[in-house]
Design a protein around this motif. Structure first.
Motif, mmCIF file in Angstrom:
data_model
loop_
_atom_site.group_PDB
_atom_site.id
_atom_site.type_symbol
_atom_site.label_atom_id
_atom_site.label_comp_id
_atom_site.label_asym_id
_atom_site.label_seq_id
_atom_site.Cartn_x
_atom_site.Cartn_y
_atom_site.Cartn_z
ATOM 1 N N LEU A 162 40.924 44.640 41.833
ATOM 2 C CA LEU A 162 41.557 45.763 40.978
ATOM 3 C C LEU A 162 40.315 46.499 40.374
ATOM 4 O O LEU A 162 39.350 45.970 39.778
ATOM 5 C CB LEU A 162 42.539 45.039 39.882
ATOM 6 C CG LEU A 162 43.821 44.402 40.488
ATOM 7 C CD1 LEU A 162 44.579 43.943 39.213
ATOM 8 C CD2 LEU A 162 44.564 45.289 41.176
ATOM 9 N N ARG A 215 46.028 49.386 39.090
ATOM 10 C CA ARG A 215 46.730 48.172 38.932
ATOM 11 C C ARG A 215 48.069 47.938 39.725
ATOM 12 O O ARG A 215 48.605 46.861 39.900
ATOM 13 C CB ARG A 215 47.246 48.380 37.632
ATOM 14 C CG ARG A 215 48.113 49.773 37.215
ATOM 15 C CD ARG A 215 48.653 49.879 35.765
ATOM 16 N NE ARG A 215 49.483 50.975 35.600
ATOM 17 C CZ ARG A 215 49.258 52.117 34.802
ATOM 18 N NH1 ARG A 215 48.243 52.167 34.106
ATOM 19 N NH2 ARG A 215 50.065 52.941 34.882
ATOM 20 N N LEU A 218 48.422 45.136 42.297
ATOM 21 C CA LEU A 218 48.589 43.662 41.965
ATOM 22 C C LEU A 218 50.063 43.382 42.710
ATOM 23 O O LEU A 218 50.250 42.064 42.741
ATOM 24 C CB LEU A 218 48.485 43.505 40.490
ATOM 25 C CG LEU A 218 48.802 42.097 40.164
ATOM 26 C CD1 LEU A 218 47.690 41.148 40.529
ATOM 27 C CD2 LEU A 218 48.734 42.183 38.430
ATOM 28 N N ILE A 228 41.926 36.915 43.098
ATOM 29 C CA ILE A 228 42.163 38.301 42.458
ATOM 30 C C ILE A 228 40.820 38.626 41.401
ATOM 31 O O ILE A 228 40.597 38.010 40.603
ATOM 32 C CB ILE A 228 43.343 38.317 41.432
ATOM 33 C CG1 ILE A 228 44.502 38.017 42.114
ATOM 34 C CG2 ILE A 228 43.648 39.761 40.741
ATOM 35 C CD1 ILE A 228 45.902 37.784 41.186
ATOM 36 N N ALA A 252 47.291 39.508 36.140
ATOM 37 C CA ALA A 252 46.554 39.108 37.025
ATOM 38 C C ALA A 252 46.173 37.407 36.895
ATOM 39 O O ALA A 252 46.305 36.759 37.951
ATOM 40 C CB ALA A 252 45.130 39.838 37.222
#
Length: 614
Positions: A162, A215, A218, A228, A252
């Protein structure tokens, strides 16, 4: 035989509704139903008994579906961020029926060798399920991420990387493509619909094993998730400003736990919460040898003789210069010397910003624009003046000082697309731009080359914001921008502030700042307690006030919750609506959420763990 099911309508604020079907459906099935004679998509939650009323019939069943794990995660988002289950489910991209358990035997070989310091960090992160990589700017965090991703993929599992901004994805894509080839895909809001469908197909077939994106990445249907990584975890862009007001960084951590995956948060200036709550590895220094010198000028935000001389010195040495200014446009406000009034937006309680290139005053909230007035709209006086200098004005004044140099602007007015962003960065790195003037976009992890001087103007405007995180934001921002200078060799940082003591003690060690700030926040602010913000807006001022009073009365029934404050919002009106807000805190997060759910049927916005207080 008819069956009855509870259906959550996607993107709907409604509670689950009951529909009937001749088929026996499973939880997670995506179905087509009607509501008020309009076709809608919904998700089967569970089978239920026949109600006392007649039900609409489910029209059809889609191939795509949500897994039981997805339903549980959506339920958490609905409960914690106080939104409907339909709003929470809409965040997730469903799995495809064609999903296969595809695995590749191709092993990825790392194209680089980590330094001893990086190797120690890698070993630490590998031995923790959740951790923080607290690494200085230029310390080589990305290489560590890549090695961890290689290890994950070689073990037959998939990964997410991310990033906070779309603008960071092109340069990261280039680095990731060199290592992972076609097994990596980039995901963000500007990716075309057809490309997104191709990525989903690639995930379901096992051809794509790494997703790098903002974002929303995710929430993709990634099978066998093993890792992650949240880069620049301090960035506010991970927090959604619309319902559901989730924070992808926090989610996350939850997702990794549910999927039994590792999670690594990384930053040169981590948030206080991550620093306090996670096992951390401190990676000091830069990947390249560099030295920095800091200069402080105790003035307001203006171009000064000292600043011009410092720029001249670096340009003569063929160094590039970046200049941070917190305000875009020419000036933030236009005011009257005679009566003291500021020219305000007629629809928002904010001053209009001066844009000379448009010959207009523009509201940066509702985008209303009008011609630059020649007289004061309040008193008719002709003595108008400007204050809070912006990027456009800095560029204009610098051109007078440096007519033989190219000066670029790097803000939301100048950069609206990835193509424009890439073009400016390319010109800057290749020497076509000598001085780059920008807003907070400069602090992001863009790839800058040969910067000798970082100038920071107007930082006191951030330091003086009505926000308990104002000092953290200001010090973090100075660290991020200062880190762009002297990545290889010597660099200088020129900070214009009337509060030099705030920064001087912490510029050589951000961890010292975090420890100092921790003491000031204990017992009153996060990460030691939970905050909840209530925002009320209405076209009628008295209606908004009545609603605030009602919420205040509800709060009295929750003795474990403290009302920090409530009243007119800092920005009292936006787009013609009057705004009131309320800030509450408690050490009991369950009680805070119980209060929020008590209020959720009222016409207001609920924001748990808020980052914005305007």
């Amino acid at each position: 035989m008819k069956h009855y099911f509870l259906i959550s309508l996607l993107s709907s604020p409604l509670s689950p509704l009951t529909y009937e079907s001749e088929y026996d459906l499973k939880a997670g099935n995506i179905v087509e139903v009607t509501l008020n004679k309009k076709s809608r998509l919904g998700v089967v939650l569970s089978q239920t008994s026949k109600p006392a009323f007649d039900c609409e019939t489910i029209m059809g069943v889609k191939e795509a579906f949500y897994t039981p794990k997805t339903l549980l995660l959506a339920k958490f988002i609905s409960d914690y961020y106080v939104c409907s289950l339909g709003d929470a489910l809409k965040l997730f991209v469903p799995y495809q029926k064609s999903n296969v358990d595809f695995a590749t035997d191709t092993k990825i070989i790392s194209p680089f060798t980590l330094s001893k310091a990086q190797e120690k960090a890698y070993e630490f992160l590998s031995h923790h399920e959740r951790s923080l990589l607290f690494g200085d700017t230029g310390s080589g965090k990305t290489e560590i991420y890549i090695k961890m991703i290689i290890e994950t993929l070689n073990n037959g599992r998939n990964a997410i990387l991310l990033m906070p901004e779309i603008g960071l994805t092109p340069q990261m894509k280039k680095r990731l493509m060199l290592v992972f080839g076609e097994r990596v895909a980039i995901w963000h809001s500007k990716v075309s619909k057809s490309k997104k469908e191709s990525i989903i197909q690639g995930l379901s077939e096992g051809k794509i094993a790494l997703i790098a994106g903002t974002r929303s990445a995710l929430f993709l249907p990634i099978p066998k998730l093993g890792l992650i990584v949240v880069d620049e975890e301090h960035d506010d862009s991970y927090k959604s400003s619309q319902r559901p007001r989730y924070n992808a960084r926090d989610l996350a951590l939850l997702f990794a736990k549910r999927y039994e995956a590792k999670v690594v948060l990384g930053s040169a200036t981590p948030t206080l919460g991550s620093y306090k709550n996670l096992p951390k590895y401190r990676l000091r220094g830069t990947y390249f040898d560099s030295q920095k010198r800091f200069f402080y000028e105790n003035t307001i935000s203006d171009i000064t003789t000292g600043m011009v001389e410092k720029i001249q010195e670096h340009l003569a040495a063929n160094h590039k210069v970046i200049i941070f200014v917190p305000t875009r446009a020419n000036f933030k406000y236009v005011s009257c010397f005679d009566c003291g009034a500021t020219v305000m937006c007629p629809y928002c309680s904010v001053g209009m910003s001066l844009h000379r290139d448009k010959n207009a005053l523009v509201c940066h909230y509702c985008h209303y624009a009008e011609r630059i007035p020649k007289v004061c709209p309040t008193c008719g006086g002709e003595n108008l003046h400007t204050n809070r200098i912006g990027t456009a004005q800095i560029v204009s004044e610098l051109k007078a000082h440096f007519p033989n140099n190219t000066i670029g602007k790097f803000d939301r007015d100048e950069v609206r697309t990835i193509t424009q962003l890439n073009a400016i960065l390319k010109d800057f790195n290749e020497g076509a731009i000598d001085i780059l003037v920008g807003t907070q976009m400069l602090s992001k992890g863009h790839d800058y080359h040969a910067i000798g001087l970082s100038i920071i103007m107007g930082i006191d405007a951030i330091l003086n914001m009505p926000d308990f995180r104002a000092k953290e934001k200001a010090v973090s921002l100075v660290h991020q921008i200062a880190g762009r200078a002297g990545r290889s060799g010597e660099g200088e940082v020129y900070i214009q502030t009337q509060n030099p003591e705030v920064f001087q003690n912490f510029m050589d060690d951000y961890e010292r700042f975090l420890k100092d700030e921790m003491q000031h926040r204990e017992e009153i602010y996060p990460p030691f307690i939970k905050l909840l913000k209530i925002l009320i807006s209405h076209k009628k001022d008295e209606k908004a006030q009545e609603l605030l009073d009602k919420v205040m009365r509800i709060a009295r029934d929750f003795p474990k919750i403290e009302v920090v404050g409530g009243g007119r919002a800092n920005i009292e009106k936006i787009a013609g609506k009057f705004r009131y807000d309320m800030l509450l805190r408690s050490t009991d997060s369950k009680e805070l959420l119980r209060f929020a759910h008590t209020c959720k049927q009222l016409p207001l916005e609920i924001d748990i763990d808020p980052l914005s207080f305007s």
